[in-house]
Design a protein around this motif. Structure first.
Motif, PDB file in Angstrom:
ATOM      1  N   ILE A  15       0.864  -1.192   0.000  1.00  0.00           N
ATOM      2  CA  ILE A  15       0.000   0.000   0.000  1.00  0.00           C
ATOM      3  C   ILE A  15       0.894   1.233   0.000  1.00  0.00           C
ATOM      4  O   ILE A  15       1.878   1.294   0.748  1.00  0.00           O
ATOM      5  N   ILE A  16       0.552   2.194  -0.842  1.00  0.00           N
ATOM      6  CA  ILE A  16       1.330   3.443  -0.882  1.00  0.00           C
ATOM      7  C   ILE A  16       0.441   4.564  -0.353  1.00  0.00           C
ATOM      8  O   ILE A  16      -0.608   4.868  -0.938  1.00  0.00           O
ATOM      9  N   SER A  17       0.857   5.132   0.773  1.00  0.00           N
ATOM     10  CA  SER A  17       0.052   6.211   1.345  1.00  0.00           C
ATOM     11  C   SER A  17       0.867   7.495   1.353  1.00  0.00           C
ATOM     12  O   SER A  17       2.098   7.473   1.368  1.00  0.00           O
ATOM     13  N   SER A  18       0.149   8.612   1.326  1.00  0.00           N
ATOM     14  CA  SER A  18       0.824   9.908   1.384  1.00  0.00           C
ATOM     15  C   SER A  18       0.375  10.649   2.625  1.00  0.00           C
ATOM     16  O   SER A  18      -0.786  10.565   3.032  1.00  0.00           O
ATOM     17  N   ASN A  19       1.321  11.404   3.173  1.00  0.00           N
ATOM     18  CA  ASN A  19       1.016  12.230   4.335  1.00  0.00           C
ATOM     19  C   ASN A  19       0.730  13.669   3.904  1.00  0.00           C
ATOM     20  O   ASN A  19       0.841  14.604   4.690  1.00  0.00           O
ATOM     21  N   THR A  20       0.394  13.843   2.633  1.00  0.00           N
ATOM     22  CA  THR A  20       0.153  15.201   2.132  1.00  0.00           C
ATOM     23  C   THR A  20      -0.810  15.986   3.033  1.00  0.00           C
ATOM     24  O   THR A  20      -1.763  15.419   3.575  1.00  0.00           O
ATOM     25  N   VAL A  62     -12.338   8.629   8.266  1.00  0.00           N
ATOM     26  CA  VAL A  62     -12.329   8.428   6.815  1.00  0.00           C
ATOM     27  C   VAL A  62     -13.267   9.448   6.174  1.00  0.00           C
ATOM     28  O   VAL A  62     -14.444   9.517   6.528  1.00  0.00           O
ATOM     29  N   LEU A  63     -12.746  10.256   5.261  1.00  0.00           N
ATOM     30  CA  LEU A  63     -13.592  11.263   4.599  1.00  0.00           C
ATOM     31  C   LEU A  63     -14.574  10.590   3.637  1.00  0.00           C
ATOM     32  O   LEU A  63     -14.209   9.629   2.964  1.00  0.00           O
ATOM     33  N   ASN A  64     -15.788  11.123   3.561  1.00  0.00           N
ATOM     34  CA  ASN A  64     -16.791  10.570   2.633  1.00  0.00           C
ATOM     35  C   ASN A  64     -16.414  10.834   1.189  1.00  0.00           C
ATOM     36  O   ASN A  64     -16.708  10.055   0.299  1.00  0.00           O
ATOM     37  N   LYS A  65     -15.830  12.009   0.948  1.00  0.00           N
ATOM     38  CA  LYS A  65     -15.319  12.284  -0.403  1.00  0.00           C
ATOM     39  C   LYS A  65     -14.094  13.173  -0.294  1.00  0.00           C
ATOM     40  O   LYS A  65     -13.933  13.882   0.710  1.00  0.00           O
ATOM     41  N   GLU A  66     -13.291  13.144  -1.337  1.00  0.00           N
ATOM     42  CA  GLU A  66     -12.032  13.892  -1.205  1.00  0.00           C
ATOM     43  C   GLU A  66     -12.205  15.349  -1.586  1.00  0.00           C
ATOM     44  O   GLU A  66     -13.037  15.700  -2.435  1.00  0.00           O
ATOM     45  N   ASN A  88     -10.113  -3.119   0.082  1.00  0.00           N
ATOM     46  CA  ASN A  88      -9.205  -3.774   1.034  1.00  0.00           C
ATOM     47  C   ASN A  88      -8.053  -2.836   1.441  1.00  0.00           C
ATOM     48  O   ASN A  88      -7.518  -2.935   2.541  1.00  0.00           O
ATOM     49  N   VAL A  89      -7.700  -1.893   0.562  1.00  0.00           N
ATOM     50  CA  VAL A  89      -6.641  -0.920   0.890  1.00  0.00           C
ATOM     51  C   VAL A  89      -7.165   0.020   1.992  1.00  0.00           C
ATOM     52  O   VAL A  89      -6.458   0.314   2.965  1.00  0.00           O
ATOM     53  N   VAL A  90      -8.413   0.457   1.848  1.00  0.00           N
ATOM     54  CA  VAL A  90      -9.009   1.340   2.865  1.00  0.00           C
ATOM     55  C   VAL A  90      -9.108   0.584   4.194  1.00  0.00           C
ATOM     56  O   VAL A  90      -8.684   1.089   5.244  1.00  0.00           O
ATOM     57  N   ILE A 137      -3.491   5.709  -1.136  1.00  0.00           N
ATOM     58  CA  ILE A 137      -4.418   6.262  -0.146  1.00  0.00           C
ATOM     59  C   ILE A 137      -3.717   7.424   0.559  1.00  0.00           C
ATOM     60  O   ILE A 137      -2.483   7.508   0.525  1.00  0.00           O
ATOM     61  N   ILE A 138      -4.493   8.309   1.153  1.00  0.00           N
ATOM     62  CA  ILE A 138      -3.877   9.365   1.969  1.00  0.00           C
ATOM     63  C   ILE A 138      -4.092   9.038   3.439  1.00  0.00           C
ATOM     64  O   ILE A 138      -5.213   8.723   3.859  1.00  0.00           O
ATOM     65  N   THR A 139      -2.999   9.095   4.197  1.00  0.00           N
ATOM     66  CA  THR A 139      -3.107   9.040   5.660  1.00  0.00           C
ATOM     67  C   THR A 139      -2.487  10.346   6.156  1.00  0.00           C
ATOM     68  O   THR A 139      -1.272  10.493   6.164  1.00  0.00           O
ATOM     69  N   HIS A 140      -3.321  11.274   6.504  1.00  0.00           N
ATOM     70  CA  HIS A 140      -2.823  12.588   6.923  1.00  0.00           C
ATOM     71  C   HIS A 140      -2.692  12.638   8.448  1.00  0.00           C
ATOM     72  O   HIS A 140      -3.687  12.711   9.170  1.00  0.00           O
ATOM     73  N   PHE A 141      -1.445  12.573   8.885  1.00  0.00           N
ATOM     74  CA  PHE A 141      -1.133  12.660  10.314  1.00  0.00           C
ATOM     75  C   PHE A 141      -0.959  14.132  10.683  1.00  0.00           C
ATOM     76  O   PHE A 141      -0.765  14.987   9.826  1.00  0.00           O
TER      77      PHE A 141
END
Ligand SMILES: NC(=O)C1=CN([C@@H]2O[C@H](COP(=O)(O)OP(=O)(O)OC[C@H]3O[C@@H](n4cnc5c(N)ncnc54)[C@H](O)[C@@H]3O)[C@@H](O)[C@H]2O)C=CC1
Ligand SMILES: O=C(O)[C@@H](O)C(=O)[C@H](O)[C@@H](O)CO
Length: 310
Positions: free
Chosen positions: A112-117, A179-183, A161-163, A136-140
């Protein structure tokens, strides 16, 4: 999820590596320069030491967590056999896209490739992706090892499955994922933060208050309330007719600029980058070392209190 890779060893990358290691994961952290890795190692150790001081971690647990982190400047070594990549390199779209292009050609289909953008929608980040479904985005939030929330952002292309796996991983490392409903650009928190900053900057420009006064006022009011009583809940407790009057009376007078204030751009141009250059809204003489220590000390107290109240 056994091996986690963190790309970028800056303000966020080092804290994220610490967080995953504390949760028992083997972490490989990658920066382009040895000096960035040395700095990251020092910051991680300092941060763990504050946790030990506050008895939230034993000396042995700290040593074990530190031993789970490997530091490398070699991108391919960092991503070898990894299960989850957290990209935490600077907020420059082209740099992120170039990095994804390299790593997508090397990792397994399951990685899985996530971004902290902090800002970019996932659609923009996956515009050149071969397999957008694995992104996916995981914003910390800063500092990621302490702030509880992580915003998870997906698109209609993101595999379910990624989510789910990302959500479970965030829970496993002790975070509360939303988890946001939409981006949308900036997600939930940074949109609200920027709306507030626009007005705070306006107050500074208009000479209504200094940066320091704004910090004092906000820490002692919304800052005090929001850890336990969110902005929406607070309105219920205030009475919505008062909220209606307040919003109606003030909204029309708020700044509606779409520009970054010129004083902020001038500060950045004049090397006032905050702790990095020892000058920002405040002055420092140690690149923020004392300020970070004090902040983390307070945040750990708040975390303890929140855990007691759960
Ligand atoms: N600073 C903050 O408070 C927060 C930042 N973020 C986001 O996290 C990401 C990283 O931000 P910071 O840690 O603040 O940045 P930073 O500038 O402190 O750290 C970035 C790190 O990435 C390294 N780097 C630069 N280009 C690279 C490349 N091509 N490949 C690998 N490493 C590279 C740099 O040497 C540095 O170690 C950004 O997307 C930012 O928007 C998210 C939440 C909070
Ligand atoms: O506060 C944070 O950690 C986040 O809102 C961010 O993503 C931002 O980059 C922020 O730190 C910049 O003000």
């Amino acid at each position: 999820m056994k091996k986690i890779t963190v790309l970028g060893a800056g303000i966020m990358g080092h804290g994220a590596a610490q967080l995953f290691a504390q949760a028992g994961k083997n972490v490989s952290i990658r920066a382009r320069r040895e000096t960035s890795l040395e700095k990251a190692q020092e910051l991680i150790t300092n941060s763990f030491e504050v946790m030990v001081e506050k008895e939230m971690l034993t000396e042995t647990e700290m040593e074990q967590a530190l031993a789970r982190i490997t530091y490398t400047t070699d991108l391919l070594e960092a991503i070898r056999d990894t299960d989850f990549i957290l990209e935490s390199i600077p907020e420059v779209l082209e740099q992120k896209l170039d990095t994804y292009e390299i790593i997508e050609g090397e990792v397994s289909d399951k990685t899985i490739i996530s971004s902290n953008t902090s800002t970019f929608p996932l659609k923009e980040l996956t515009q050149r992706a071969k397999h957008p479904e694995r992104f996916i985005i995981t914003h910390f939030f800063n500092p990621p090892q302490l702030v509880p929330i992580v915003e998870i952002v997906k698109t209609e292309q993101t595999a379910e499955n990624v989510v789910n796996t990302t959500y479970d991983l965030m829970k496993e490392i002790g975070k509360s994922p939303v988890v946001l409903n939409k981006e949308i650009t900036g997600f939930i928190v940074n949109r609200v933060q920027v709306a507030m900053l626009r007005e705070a900057f306006h107050l500074i420009e208009e000479g209504v208050a200094t940066a320091e006064d704004i910090d004092i006022a906000m820490k002692g009011s919304m800052g005090f309330k929001w850890a336990f009583c969110g902005p929406m809940e607070s309105q219920d407790l205030a009475g919505l007719e008062t909220t209606q009057a307040m919003v109606g009376n003030i909204m029309k007078d708020l700044s509606n600029t779409r520009d970054v204030p010129s004083f902020l751009s001038e500060m950045v141009e004049n090397d006032q980058h905050g702790i990095r250059t020892n000058q920002g809204f405040y002055n420092y003489d140690d690149h923020g070392e004392k300020a970070i220590h004090t902040r983390d000390d307070h945040f750990l107290d708040l975390l303890k209190l929140q855990k007691r109240k759960e």
